[in-house]
Motif scaffolding. Structure first.
Motif, PDB file in Angstrom:
ATOM      1  N   THR A  21       0.807  -1.222   0.000  1.00  0.00           N
ATOM      2  CA  THR A  21       0.000   0.000   0.000  1.00  0.00           C
ATOM      3  C   THR A  21       0.837   1.267   0.000  1.00  0.00           C
ATOM      4  N   VAL A  22       1.971   1.260   0.699  1.00  0.00           N
ATOM      5  CA  VAL A  22       2.843   2.438   0.694  1.00  0.00           C
ATOM      6  C   VAL A  22       3.543   2.511  -0.658  1.00  0.00           C
ATOM      7  N   PRO A  23       3.309   3.561  -1.446  1.00  0.00           N
ATOM      8  CA  PRO A  23       3.954   3.651  -2.772  1.00  0.00           C
ATOM      9  C   PRO A  23       5.471   3.598  -2.652  1.00  0.00           C
ATOM     10  N   SER A  24       6.110   2.915  -3.581  1.00  0.00           N
ATOM     11  CA  SER A  24       7.564   2.734  -3.520  1.00  0.00           C
ATOM     12  C   SER A  24       8.308   4.061  -3.524  1.00  0.00           C
ATOM     13  N   GLY A  25       7.719   5.104  -4.159  1.00  0.00           N
ATOM     14  CA  GLY A  25       8.374   6.406  -4.188  1.00  0.00           C
ATOM     15  C   GLY A  25       8.430   7.089  -2.835  1.00  0.00           C
ATOM     16  N   MET A  26       7.648   6.589  -1.863  1.00  0.00           N
ATOM     17  CA  MET A  26       7.624   7.178  -0.518  1.00  0.00           C
ATOM     18  C   MET A  26       8.519   6.419   0.456  1.00  0.00           C
ATOM     19  N   LYS A  27       9.236   5.415  -0.049  1.00  0.00           N
ATOM     20  CA  LYS A  27      10.073   4.593   0.828  1.00  0.00           C
ATOM     21  C   LYS A  27      11.543   4.953   0.651  1.00  0.00           C
ATOM     22  N   GLY A  28      12.261   4.923   1.771  1.00  0.00           N
ATOM     23  CA  GLY A  28      13.708   5.066   1.745  1.00  0.00           C
ATOM     24  C   GLY A  28      14.330   3.829   2.364  1.00  0.00           C
ATOM     25  N   ASP A  29      15.629   3.825   2.549  1.00  0.00           N
ATOM     26  CA  ASP A  29      16.314   2.668   3.121  1.00  0.00           C
ATOM     27  C   ASP A  29      15.757   2.304   4.494  1.00  0.00           C
ATOM     28  N   ASP A  30      15.431   3.325   5.301  1.00  0.00           N
ATOM     29  CA  ASP A  30      14.928   3.051   6.651  1.00  0.00           C
ATOM     30  C   ASP A  30      13.599   2.314   6.616  1.00  0.00           C
ATOM     31  N   VAL A  31      12.746   2.660   5.658  1.00  0.00           N
ATOM     32  CA  VAL A  31      11.453   1.972   5.534  1.00  0.00           C
ATOM     33  C   VAL A  31      11.666   0.538   5.063  1.00  0.00           C
ATOM     34  N   TYR A  32      12.576   0.343   4.109  1.00  0.00           N
ATOM     35  CA  TYR A  32      12.858  -1.017   3.631  1.00  0.00           C
ATOM     36  C   TYR A  32      13.467  -1.878   4.748  1.00  0.00           C
ATOM     37  N   MET A  33      14.225  -1.257   5.661  1.00  0.00           N
ATOM     38  CA  MET A  33      14.771  -2.005   6.796  1.00  0.00           C
ATOM     39  C   MET A  33      13.660  -2.507   7.710  1.00  0.00           C
ATOM     40  N   ILE A  34      12.628  -1.669   7.908  1.00  0.00           N
ATOM     41  CA  ILE A  34      11.482  -2.090   8.721  1.00  0.00           C
ATOM     42  C   ILE A  34      10.740  -3.227   8.019  1.00  0.00           C
ATOM     43  N   PHE A  78      19.732  -6.294  -0.639  1.00  0.00           N
ATOM     44  CA  PHE A  78      20.644  -7.228   0.031  1.00  0.00           C
ATOM     45  C   PHE A  78      21.444  -6.515   1.119  1.00  0.00           C
ATOM     46  N   GLY A  79      21.835  -5.271   0.861  1.00  0.00           N
ATOM     47  CA  GLY A  79      22.554  -4.490   1.876  1.00  0.00           C
ATOM     48  C   GLY A  79      21.724  -4.269   3.116  1.00  0.00           C
ATOM     49  N   ILE A  80      20.423  -4.030   2.932  1.00  0.00           N
ATOM     50  CA  ILE A  80      19.518  -3.845   4.073  1.00  0.00           C
ATOM     51  C   ILE A  80      19.423  -5.136   4.879  1.00  0.00           C
ATOM     52  N   ARG A  97      21.224   1.819  14.846  1.00  0.00           N
ATOM     53  CA  ARG A  97      20.978   0.987  13.662  1.00  0.00           C
ATOM     54  C   ARG A  97      21.191   1.759  12.362  1.00  0.00           C
ATOM     55  N   ALA A  98      21.703   2.960  12.449  1.00  0.00           N
ATOM     56  CA  ALA A  98      21.926   3.760  11.246  1.00  0.00           C
ATOM     57  C   ALA A  98      22.904   3.060  10.306  1.00  0.00           C
ATOM     58  N   PRO A  99      22.701   3.183   8.997  1.00  0.00           N
ATOM     59  CA  PRO A  99      23.572   2.500   8.017  1.00  0.00           C
ATOM     60  C   PRO A  99      25.054   2.824   8.179  1.00  0.00           C
ATOM     61  N   VAL A 100      25.367   4.013   8.721  1.00  0.00           N
ATOM     62  CA  VAL A 100      26.773   4.412   8.849  1.00  0.00           C
ATOM     63  C   VAL A 100      27.560   3.480   9.764  1.00  0.00           C
ATOM     64  N   HIS A 101      26.856   2.738  10.632  1.00  0.00           N
ATOM     65  CA  HIS A 101      27.538   1.858  11.582  1.00  0.00           C
ATOM     66  C   HIS A 101      27.788   0.456  11.026  1.00  0.00           C
ATOM     67  N   THR A 102      27.375   0.215   9.797  1.00  0.00           N
ATOM     68  CA  THR A 102      27.624  -1.080   9.153  1.00  0.00           C
ATOM     69  C   THR A 102      28.492  -0.857   7.915  1.00  0.00           C
ATOM     70  N   LEU A 111      33.475 -13.367  -1.386  1.00  0.00           N
ATOM     71  CA  LEU A 111      33.624 -13.297   0.067  1.00  0.00           C
ATOM     72  C   LEU A 111      33.691 -11.836   0.501  1.00  0.00           C
ATOM     73  N   TRP A 112      32.767 -11.443   1.353  1.00  0.00           N
ATOM     74  CA  TRP A 112      32.724 -10.068   1.843  1.00  0.00           C
ATOM     75  C   TRP A 112      33.024 -10.032   3.342  1.00  0.00           C
ATOM     76  N   THR A 113      33.547  -8.896   3.803  1.00  0.00           N
ATOM     77  CA  THR A 113      33.747  -8.661   5.231  1.00  0.00           C
ATOM     78  C   THR A 113      32.703  -7.659   5.711  1.00  0.00           C
ATOM     79  N   VAL A 114      32.041  -7.976   6.805  1.00  0.00           N
ATOM     80  CA  VAL A 114      31.013  -7.101   7.381  1.00  0.00           C
ATOM     81  C   VAL A 114      31.471  -6.658   8.764  1.00  0.00           C
ATOM     82  N   GLU A 115      31.495  -5.354   9.000  1.00  0.00           N
ATOM     83  CA  GLU A 115      31.858  -4.806  10.307  1.00  0.00           C
ATOM     84  C   GLU A 115      30.680  -4.012  10.856  1.00  0.00           C
ATOM     85  N   GLN A 116      30.251  -4.347  12.053  1.00  0.00           N
ATOM     86  CA  GLN A 116      29.141  -3.659  12.709  1.00  0.00           C
ATOM     87  C   GLN A 116      29.648  -2.972  13.968  1.00  0.00           C
TER      88      GLN A 116
END
Length: 487
Positions: free
Chosen positions: A303-316, A370-372, A430-435, A444-449
């Motif tokens: 129901t929420v139009p895709s144009g109204m979503k940002g990364d934070d909404v996709y994380m939820i 995938f990043g989310i 939980r901000a993206p800057v911390h990941t 093979l990727w390295t993930v730092e949180q």
């Protein structure tokens, strides 16, 4: 009333109910059988009583009345909604060349009297005009659903149009935009009363403790408690915008807005399903909570139009979707089947077909999504560390014999807590800057949180490696623990 619906509404025409006798009844029956044939044992027999709290009394007689009682009369609940209009009008031309006529026929054939059918026709026209005004439906060059909306766009909730109109009034740059959008989503959903009552009891208990600490008299405390409500974020904004919306749209009628904070509260605290059940004493309402979260997820997705979503909404979205699927995937599998007739649930797929499907469906292809998922998975581990839930933390890891890592992780965590006291798990943490994700090798990727602390030193992190081949195979990011220590 004891076991709920036998079968699924809209899917099954019959089902089976299994109702287990209360625990104390079973234990009393077992004790009686053991005492049979012994007069002394029968004299000493003490029957167990029902629980003092939370027990709804029923017995064999109740069960038999449910089986043999007269069924309730079936009453038509036909309604014309935005969702119905959208579903009928969005049919392809080759399937339905005249969807408007199909809608009129649907109302004509409903099990309603003529007076109600006239009301439904009037309401259908009002709803149709509201969709045209917002360009959700376009009339030129032919009647069709706006192609700029997501492919599976839907308005299945009665107040879905209020949601779309009001999201536009939010500040998209505000740090709480995603959370406030989630509040609007929750405001158009039905109230799960058992959960809200539990929240209210918790709020009253917390308020009572505050008033006691302030030394307030008992009568005054009781008076203050009457003013306590369950959490309603942005309540004034929600009520004001809804009053303005309903004044412009007569079709709203008796429908009302219902601000609340269940999914938002869970996400803000990044709680697991079991943690929320435990903290709010909802053991008797697990199914209700699960259904509510699945409805919340569906509204966010469709129901929420895709144009109204940002990364934070996709994380939820990803947080709620992962939670619901981990508890009962069938709730979303049936929905996915409606959205895509070719969808096959993973557990029902043939192994060979599943392997082919895994090749066709590459979860890493959409880098943003995938990043989310990676950020959410990494933070689930951090959240488990923060509440010292070693079992949950270790269960998320792809390491062989992950249980053997518990002493090492525990030792490092003690060193961290000696200097930083606790790990923050709020929305800022939980901000993206911390990941940080680094591509060390092609697959093979390295993930730092980063572990965010109250002093904002943020000088520790947990490191993982992520195998893309394994992620594609399991259709989710699977993290292998590497280290926990200073940055």
């Amino acid at each position: 009333q004891i076991a709920g619906r036998a079968g699924r509404k809209g899917y099954d025409d019959r089902g089976t109910v299994v109702a287990q006798a209360p625990e104390h009844v079973i234990e009393n029956l077992s004790a009686k059988r053991k005492a049979e044939g012994s007069v002394n044992k029968q004299k000493k027999l003490v029957m167990k009583k029902p629980p003092d709290k939370g027990y709804v009394p029923w017995d064999k007689g109740t069960f038999e009345r449910l089986i043999s009682g007269k069924p309730e009369s079936l009453v038509s609940r036909f309604q014309v909604t935005h969702g119905m209009l959208l579903n009928v009008l969005a049919r392809p031309y080759e399937v339905d060349p005249d969807p408007c006529w199909s809608l009129r026929r649907l109302i004509r054939d409903s099990h309603e009297d003529e007076k109600q059918k006239k009301h439904h026709r009037t309401r259908a026209f009002q709803l149709f005009r509201s969709l045209v005004d917002r360009k959700i439906i376009q009339l030129e060059p032919s009647l069709r659903v706006n192609m700029e909306l997501q492919e599976d766009f839907s308005l299945n909730q009665t107040l879905a149009l209020y949601l779309i109109d009001t999201i536009r009034l939010l500040d998209g740059d505000h740090p709480d935009y995603a959370l406030d959008l989630l509040t609007l989503v929750e405001s158009i959903l039905e109230n799960p009363d058992a959960i809200l009552n539990s929240q209210l009891r918790r709020c009253k208990t917390e308020r009572m403790n505050e008033l006691k600490a302030e030394g307030m008299e008992y009568d005054q405390r009781i008076e203050e408690l009457d003013k306590v409500e369950y959490p309603k974020p942005k309540r004034e904004f929600v009520y004001t915008t809804f009053n303005e919306f309903s004044a412009k749209h007569p079709w709203v009628g008796q429908e009302n807005i219902r601000p609340k904070s269940i999914a938002r509260e869970m996400y803000e605290n990044f709680q697991s399903f079991s943690e929320y059940i435990r903290d709010n004493e909802l053991q008797r309402a697990e199914g209700l909570l699960l259904r509510y979260l699945s409805e919340c997820y569906k509204v966010l997705v469709q129901t929420v139009p895709s144009g109204m979503k940002g990364d934070d909404v996709y994380m939820i979205e990803e947080y709620l979707g992962t939670m619901v699927r981990s508890i009962d995937s069938s709730l979303l599998d049936e929905w996915e089947k409606l959205r895509n007739p070719e969808f096959v649930a993973a557990e029902t797929q043939d192994p060979i077909e599943a392997a082919k499907s895994a090749e066709d469906f590459d979860i890493t292809r959409d880098a943003k999504a995938f990043g989310i998922m990676i950020r959410n998975e990494a933070f689930r581990f951090v959240r488990a560390l923060a509440v010292k839930d070693a079992e949950a933390a270790l269960s998320m890891l792809a390491n062989e014999n992950a249980k053997d890592l518990e002493p090492e992780i525990g030792k490092q965590l003690e060193v961290y807590l000696a200097d930083h006291h606790r790990i923050l798990t709020d929305t800022k943490a939980r901000a993206p800057v911390h990941t940080r994700v680094t591509k060390t090798e092609p697959h093979l990727w390295t993930v730092e949180q980063t572990l965010v602390d109250p002093e904002e030193g943020n000088d520790w992190c947990v490191r993982f490696t992520l195998d893309l081949a394994q992620a594609r195979k399991e259709r989710k990011p699977v993290l292998k623990f590497e280290s926990l220590g200073p940055v």
